[in-house]
Every structure is written in structure tokens, then in C-alpha cells.
Design an enzyme around this catalytic site. Structure first.
Site, PDB file in Angstrom:
ATOM      1  CE  LYS A  34      -2.412  -1.110   3.658  1.00 47.69           C
ATOM      2  NZ  LYS A  34      -3.415  -1.073   4.726  1.00 47.69           N
ATOM      3  CB  CYS A  35       4.472   1.730  -0.111  1.00 43.24           C
ATOM      4  SG  CYS A  35       5.747   3.005  -0.138  1.00 43.24           S
ATOM      5  N   GLY A  36       3.191   4.288  -1.656  1.00 47.07           N
ATOM      6  CA  GLY A  36       3.226   5.083  -2.879  1.00 47.07           C
ATOM      7  C   GLY A  36       4.364   4.690  -3.807  1.00 47.07           C
TER       8      GLY A  36
END
Length: 159
Positions: A34-36
Site C-alpha cells: 500500500k506504499c506510494g
């Protein structure tokens, strides 16, 4: 000492020794689905596909220390496969900093210093380990995998 004496968890929870990769270069990455920066999965997979026949192994280690990972390692591994086409080995969720840091990440950070000292700053910190199990490169979260492809090529040619 090198990484070969360290046991790591598979996404299923069972452990194995990194000695399985003895003689192969490894690119070890702390990941988060869920990291950019999760678009780096595409570049990591491309490196794996381009150089796995030459021996390169890419190993993903999800971490939720930055609150950007699914809570279940098997779900995280499946998300990587489904969303990003990842075929390289994904592992159990581990801590990468602090007293509870997994021994692999303690070893990696003790043997390479980053911008903030040995501490891992964010998801997608990448460590290049040579064929003898020694850390030879550390790349920050914003360093795109293709930016250090030359280091991988050089290491593969030196074997």
C-alpha cells in the site's frame, strides 16, 4: 559473517535458510503493497526476469513498520502477484528497524549505512548482496531499481 546463516520466513510462515542462495547475488527489498512507491514492484520484477538466468535472486520482505502493508503475509504476497505480476519470492512480514528487527535486516543495516545511519528510512530500501553473501550496495526508497542495474551487471560479470 554473511547472510547465509540467517533463516527467514516464507509468506506461509515456515522458515528457510538464505544458504539456499549461496553463490547467487541477491537483491533484498523491504516492501509494502500500500506504499506510494509500490510501482517499483514492476521494475524489480523486470530486473528479476532479465537477470535470473544469470543467477540474480530478488527477495521481497513485506514490513508494516511504516503502516502501509496488509496484515497477513499471504495476502500481501498474493497482492504482489495479482497487482504487479511479481514472480520473485515474497516472504513473511518482518520488522526492519528497532529491537524487534528481523536478524536479516539487522545484518543488512549493520553492514551498510544509509542517509540516516543504519536505520531504514522507508519502504523499498534495497540491498545488493554479492555471491559470497556480503552487502555490496544499499539503495534508498526513491532509488529506482533501474538506476543501479549497472551495479548488478558488474557483479554478475565478476563471478
Amino acid at each position: 559473517m554473511n547472510v547465509y546463516g540467517i533463516k527467514v520466513p516464507k509468506a506461509t510462515g515456515e522458515e528457510y535458510s538464505l544458504s539456499e542462495y549461496k553463490g547467487k547475488p541477491m537483491l533484498i527489498v523491504n516492501t509494502a503493497t500500500k506504499c506510494g512507491l509500490s510501482n517499483q514492484f514492476d521494475s524489480l520484477e523486470k530486473l528479476y526476469q532479465d537477470y535470473k538466468e544469470d543467477g540474480l535472486v530478488v527477495l521481497g520482505f513485506p514490513s508494516d513498520q511504516f503502516r502501509q502493508e496488509l496484515k497477513n503475509a499471504e495476502e500481501a504476497a498474493e497482492a504482489c502477484r495479482m497487482s504487479y505480476g511479481v514472480t520473485f519470492p515474497m516472504h513473511g512480514i518482518v520488522d526492519v528497524n528497532g529491537k524487534a528487527a528481523h536478524p536479516l535486516f539487522r545484518y543488512l543495516t549493520d553492514n551498510s549505512k544509509g542517509f540516516l545511519g543504519s536505520r531504514i528510512k522507508w519502504n523499498f530500501t534495497k540491498f545488493l548482496v554479492d555471491q559470497e553473501g556480503n552487502v555490496v550496495g544499499r539503495y534508498g526508497p526513491k532509488d529506482k531499481p533501474e538506476s543501479f542495474e549497472k551495479d548488478i551487471k558488474r557483479m554478475l560479470q565478476s563471478k
